[in-house]
Design a protein around this motif. Structure first.
Motif, PDB file in Angstrom:
ATOM      1  N   ASP A 276       0.816  -1.214   0.000  1.00 29.79           N
ATOM      2  CA  ASP A 276       0.000   0.000   0.000  1.00 29.79           C
ATOM      3  C   ASP A 276       0.850   1.264   0.000  1.00 29.79           C
ATOM      4  OD1 ASP A 276      -2.427  -1.283  -0.074  1.00 29.79           O
ATOM      5  OD2 ASP A 276      -2.636  -1.395   2.096  1.00 29.79           O
ATOM      6  N   ILE A 277       2.042   1.187   0.590  1.00 27.52           N
ATOM      7  CA  ILE A 277       2.921   2.366   0.622  1.00 27.52           C
ATOM      8  C   ILE A 277       3.312   2.763  -0.802  1.00 27.52           C
ATOM      9  CG2 ILE A 277       5.139   3.257   1.427  1.00 27.52           C
ATOM     10  CD1 ILE A 277       4.929   1.373   3.809  1.00 27.52           C
ATOM     11  N   VAL A 295       1.311  -7.037 -10.904  1.00 31.33           N
ATOM     12  CA  VAL A 295       1.641  -8.459 -10.970  1.00 31.33           C
ATOM     13  C   VAL A 295       2.372  -8.844  -9.691  1.00 31.33           C
ATOM     14  CG1 VAL A 295       2.815 -10.272 -12.259  1.00 31.33           C
ATOM     15  CG2 VAL A 295       1.814  -8.328 -13.473  1.00 31.33           C
ATOM     16  N   GLY A 296       1.795  -9.749  -8.927  1.00 30.79           N
ATOM     17  CA  GLY A 296       2.431 -10.204  -7.693  1.00 30.79           C
ATOM     18  C   GLY A 296       2.597  -9.114  -6.661  1.00 30.79           C
ATOM     19  N   CYS A 297       1.690  -8.169  -6.610  1.00 30.60           N
ATOM     20  CA  CYS A 297       1.779  -7.052  -5.669  1.00 30.60           C
ATOM     21  C   CYS A 297       0.850  -7.283  -4.483  1.00 30.60           C
ATOM     22  CB  CYS A 297       1.412  -5.734  -6.362  1.00 30.60           C
ATOM     23  SG  CYS A 297       2.518  -5.278  -7.706  1.00 30.60           S
ATOM     24  N   GLU A 298       1.318  -6.868  -3.318  1.00 28.50           N
ATOM     25  CA  GLU A 298       0.485  -6.896  -2.127  1.00 28.50           C
ATOM     26  C   GLU A 298      -0.246  -5.558  -1.982  1.00 28.50           C
ATOM     27  OE1 GLU A 298       2.772  -7.978   1.258  1.00 28.50           O
ATOM     28  OE2 GLU A 298       3.576  -9.804   0.334  1.00 28.50           O
ATOM     29  N   GLY A 299      -1.216  -5.553  -1.132  1.00 30.16           N
ATOM     30  CA  GLY A 299      -1.981  -4.333  -0.943  1.00 30.16           C
ATOM     31  C   GLY A 299      -3.275  -4.630  -0.226  1.00 30.16           C
ATOM     32  N   SER A 300      -4.102  -3.617  -0.124  1.00 30.68           N
ATOM     33  CA  SER A 300      -5.365  -3.770   0.573  1.00 30.68           C
ATOM     34  C   SER A 300      -6.327  -2.685   0.102  1.00 30.68           C
ATOM     35  CB  SER A 300      -5.160  -3.699   2.085  1.00 30.68           C
ATOM     36  OG  SER A 300      -4.692  -2.410   2.468  1.00 30.68           O
ATOM     37  N   TYR A 301      -7.322  -2.455   0.903  1.00 30.37           N
ATOM     38  CA  TYR A 301      -8.335  -1.438   0.604  1.00 30.37           C
ATOM     39  C   TYR A 301      -7.706  -0.054   0.439  1.00 30.37           C
ATOM     40  CZ  TYR A 301     -12.317   1.661   1.566  1.00 30.37           C
ATOM     41  OH  TYR A 301     -13.263   2.654   1.518  1.00 30.37           O
ATOM     42  N   GLU A 325      -5.131  -8.099   0.532  1.00 31.92           N
ATOM     43  CA  GLU A 325      -5.794  -8.490   1.768  1.00 31.92           C
ATOM     44  C   GLU A 325      -7.305  -8.423   1.605  1.00 31.92           C
ATOM     45  OE1 GLU A 325      -4.325  -6.036   4.866  1.00 31.92           O
ATOM     46  OE2 GLU A 325      -2.233  -6.662   4.621  1.00 31.92           O
ATOM     47  N   GLY A 326      -8.009  -9.056   2.529  1.00 29.18           N
ATOM     48  CA  GLY A 326      -9.458  -9.083   2.462  1.00 29.18           C
ATOM     49  C   GLY A 326     -10.067  -7.691   2.564  1.00 29.18           C
ATOM     50  N   GLY A 327     -11.096  -7.459   1.772  1.00 31.20           N
ATOM     51  CA  GLY A 327     -11.787  -6.182   1.786  1.00 31.20           C
ATOM     52  C   GLY A 327     -11.386  -5.222   0.683  1.00 31.20           C
ATOM     53  N   TRP A 328     -10.459  -5.625  -0.192  1.00 28.25           N
ATOM     54  CA  TRP A 328      -9.984  -4.701  -1.228  1.00 28.25           C
ATOM     55  C   TRP A 328     -11.036  -4.444  -2.307  1.00 28.25           C
ATOM     56  CZ3 TRP A 328      -9.580  -5.688  -6.446  1.00 28.25           C
ATOM     57  CH2 TRP A 328      -9.738  -7.020  -6.838  1.00 28.25           C
ATOM     58  N   LEU A 329     -12.000  -5.346  -2.467  1.00 31.77           N
ATOM     59  CA  LEU A 329     -13.007  -5.170  -3.508  1.00 31.77           C
ATOM     60  C   LEU A 329     -13.833  -3.900  -3.317  1.00 31.77           C
ATOM     61  CD1 LEU A 329     -14.534  -8.688  -4.312  1.00 31.77           C
ATOM     62  CD2 LEU A 329     -13.435  -7.097  -5.889  1.00 31.77           C
ATOM     63  N   ALA A 330     -14.071  -3.521  -2.058  1.00 34.49           N
ATOM     64  CA  ALA A 330     -14.892  -2.335  -1.794  1.00 34.49           C
ATOM     65  C   ALA A 330     -14.235  -1.058  -2.291  1.00 34.49           C
ATOM     66  CB  ALA A 330     -15.186  -2.236  -0.298  1.00 34.49           C
ATOM     67  N   ALA A 331     -12.912  -1.075  -2.466  1.00 35.18           N
ATOM     68  CA  ALA A 331     -12.208   0.130  -2.929  1.00 35.18           C
ATOM     69  C   ALA A 331     -12.385   0.377  -4.413  1.00 35.18           C
ATOM     70  CB  ALA A 331     -10.716   0.022  -2.592  1.00 35.18           C
ATOM     71  N   LEU A 332     -12.865  -0.611  -5.165  1.00 34.94           N
ATOM     72  CA  LEU A 332     -13.058  -0.413  -6.601  1.00 34.94           C
ATOM     73  C   LEU A 332     -14.108   0.652  -6.900  1.00 34.94           C
ATOM     74  CD1 LEU A 332     -12.951  -4.084  -7.969  1.00 34.94           C
ATOM     75  CD2 LEU A 332     -11.196  -2.318  -8.193  1.00 34.94           C
ATOM     76  N   SER A 333     -15.002   0.888  -5.990  1.00 33.87           N
ATOM     77  CA  SER A 333     -16.044   1.892  -6.226  1.00 33.87           C
ATOM     78  C   SER A 333     -15.470   3.301  -6.318  1.00 33.87           C
ATOM     79  CB  SER A 333     -17.092   1.828  -5.103  1.00 33.87           C
ATOM     80  OG  SER A 333     -16.491   2.072  -3.843  1.00 33.87           O
ATOM     81  N   TYR A 334     -14.233   3.520  -5.854  1.00 31.73           N
ATOM     82  CA  TYR A 334     -13.597   4.834  -5.950  1.00 31.73           C
ATOM     83  C   TYR A 334     -13.008   5.080  -7.348  1.00 31.73           C
ATOM     84  CZ  TYR A 334     -14.009   5.262  -0.890  1.00 31.73           C
ATOM     85  OH  TYR A 334     -14.508   5.365   0.389  1.00 31.73           O
TER      86      TYR A 334
END
Length: 501
Positions: A276-277, A295-301, A325-334
């Motif tokens: 995320d940083i 590709v092969g990147c970590e991250g979250s919401y 991480e879990g919960g990242w799908l909700a960020a697609l609305s932005y």
């Protein structure tokens, strides 16, 4: 006419035929190699004219002592008989001629002479460098001064060029030494050039080729990327391998960057970390991104939200082998302008998507592609289709776990116009029919290599739907009996409609 007179005229005609004087066209185009004195004379005249012009261009006359001291220069027979008539053509005219040739012909043209090699080098726009010395010596800039696309990944890997083992995937290809392969992977940290060395080469490349529009880099630091951002103002596309979060500070300086591909962790090759940083740093600097591939990147919401809030022009987002991480799908609305979403090689979509009221949606989304992923997690698949309910084109390719119950979650997508199914062996004809009959806007259907979808299970309702489709590609298991089974339904008989078996 008497007989003696006829006898006198006959030998006269034969004499005229054998003693006919050849005209100039016949003399010039004769096929006899011994009868070309006119051609040889013309060539000698041209050679003599070239030698006179060369001697006349001398600024100072040569003294007698110098002429006696200098050994006589003798031209080879090929050089004397084949003068270079292209010497009178300008560089612009020759380059215009070379630009009309195919790429395979340009390679052979470089072997003619140094001038042709230099002019053909100016026409080259894209190179993939395999030897790092070609960059450090500056020969790449001298040889190809007008480059706009450069790939230096393979040159930065210390691989054995003489090895008979070539490891290749869609991201990178390297030669391997069997003695250096370890249990942890094919490439180790010491197999790459030092970042300081790569930075020097990248700086020389950026200063010499200021018109670069696309670069492919690996193991480069923030300093090297700063050189690219400062010198290459027209850079539009970048691909980065094996870089960490803080190296992306240099990428944020590329104000006109539109397409970015970040390759973080690749099993057996790279073990870099982008979290995320790095995504937040990237979002704040590259606000003109149109396409982003992780590709092969970590991250979250938080990381996806920063991308959506800052990159207003983002239209295409691709996640390959993501470690979100879990919960990242909700960020697609932005992502307010997102039109295409692609998920590839995923082990799961979202382990913890959260309640439906917090997911939101992407109202501008038009295409959703799911390729080589696992859809066994029905909760994550349902959350994805809920976020992408406005999608118009839905593509499944080699998705494991896509059965009738998982596919039923797509019923929430009411605006589907195109559906493509390939390699989905668990989906049945009944499961397919129950959903596509409810899609009132469906005009194109593609079904390939789906073994559980049988021609014998096609109902009259499904056959009626096939008859009104504008495009139908039906090959679930083989070129089976669909044509005879749908006889009389009108499929493929209407003008402007496509039907392929």
């Amino acid at each position: 006419m008497s007989s003696p007179e006829r006898n006198r005229t006959t030998p006269l005609k034969k004499k005229n035929r054998h003693t006919h004087t050849a005209s100039l066209p016949e003399f010039w185009f004769t096929k006899d190699p011994k009868s070309h004195p006119l051609k040889n004379a013309v060539l000698k005249m041209r050679l003599h004219a070239l030698s006179n012009s060369a001697s006349a261009s001398e600024t100072e006359p040569e003294s007698e002592s110098d002429s006696q001291a200098r050994p006589p220069q003798r031209l080879s027979s090929a050089a004397r008989s084949c003068p270079d008539f292209t010497a009178r053509l300008s560089d612009e005219l020759l380059m215009n001629i070379f630009s009309k040739l195919q790429n395979s012909q340009l390679v052979s043209n470089t072997l003619v002479c140094k001038r042709w090699c230099r002019l053909n080098g100016k026409l080259v726009r894209s190179v993939k460098i395999l030897d790092w010395d070609f960059i450090e010596s500056g020969r790449v800039i001298f040889r190809f001064p007008n480059l706009i696309d450069v790939d230096i990944v393979q040159a930065c890997v210390k691989s054995c060029r003489n090895s008979g083992i070539l490891l290749s995937n869609k991201l990178v290809s390297v030669h391997l030494d069997s003695a250096r392969v370890s249990g942890r992977g094919f490439l180790k940290k010491g197999d790459f050039l030092d970042p300081q060395v790569i930075d020097r080469g990248v700086r020389a490349l950026a200063e010499g080729c200021g018109n670069l529009r696309r670069v492919v880099l690996i193991n480069v630091s923030e300093e090297g990327l700063n050189y690219v951002a400062e010198e290459c103002e027209t850079l539009q596309e970048m691909e980065l391998h094996n870089c960490d979060d803080f190296a992306l500070k240099g990428v944020s300086g590329c104000k006109n960057l539109q397409i970015l591909r970040l390759i973080g962790c690749v099993d057996g090759f790279y073990e870099s970390l982008i979290s995320d940083i790095g995504l937040t740093i990237l979002a704040q600097g590259c606000r003109r991104l149109v396409k982003l591939e992780l590709v092969g990147c970590e991250g979250s919401y938080d990381g996806i939200k920063a991308i959506g809030q800052c990159c207003f022009m983002l239209e295409e987002l691709t996640l390959c082998d993501h470690r979100m991480e879990g919960g990242w799908l909700a960020a697609l609305s932005y992502c307010g302008n997102l039109k295409t979403l692609k998920l590839q090689s995923f082990k799961s979509i979202d382990a913890s998507p959260g309640p439906d009221e917090h997911l939101g949606s992407c109202p501008t989304l038009e295409e959703l592609h799911l390729k080589k992923g696992q859809l066994r997690d029905k909760q994550g698949a349902r959350a994805l289709f809920l976020v992408c309910q406005a999608v118009r084109e839905l593509v499944f390719e080699d998705c494991w776990g896509l059965d009738d119950s998982t596919f039923a979650a797509t019923s929430i997508c009411r605006s589907i116009r195109f559906l493509s199914l390939e390699g989905c062996s668990l989906l049945t004809t009944e499961g397919l029919e129950s959903i596509i009959l409810s899609w009132k806007h469906l005009t194109r259907l593609r079904v390939v290599s789906c073994n559980n979808i049988k021609d014998s299970d096609i109902t009259p309702e499904l056959a009626t739907l096939f008859s009104v489709l504008k495009e139908l590609k039906w090959r679930p298991d083989s070129r089976s009996l669909l044509a005879s089974g749908l006889a009389g339904t009108g499929v493929g008989q209407n003008g402007g409609r496509s039907f392929r078996l």
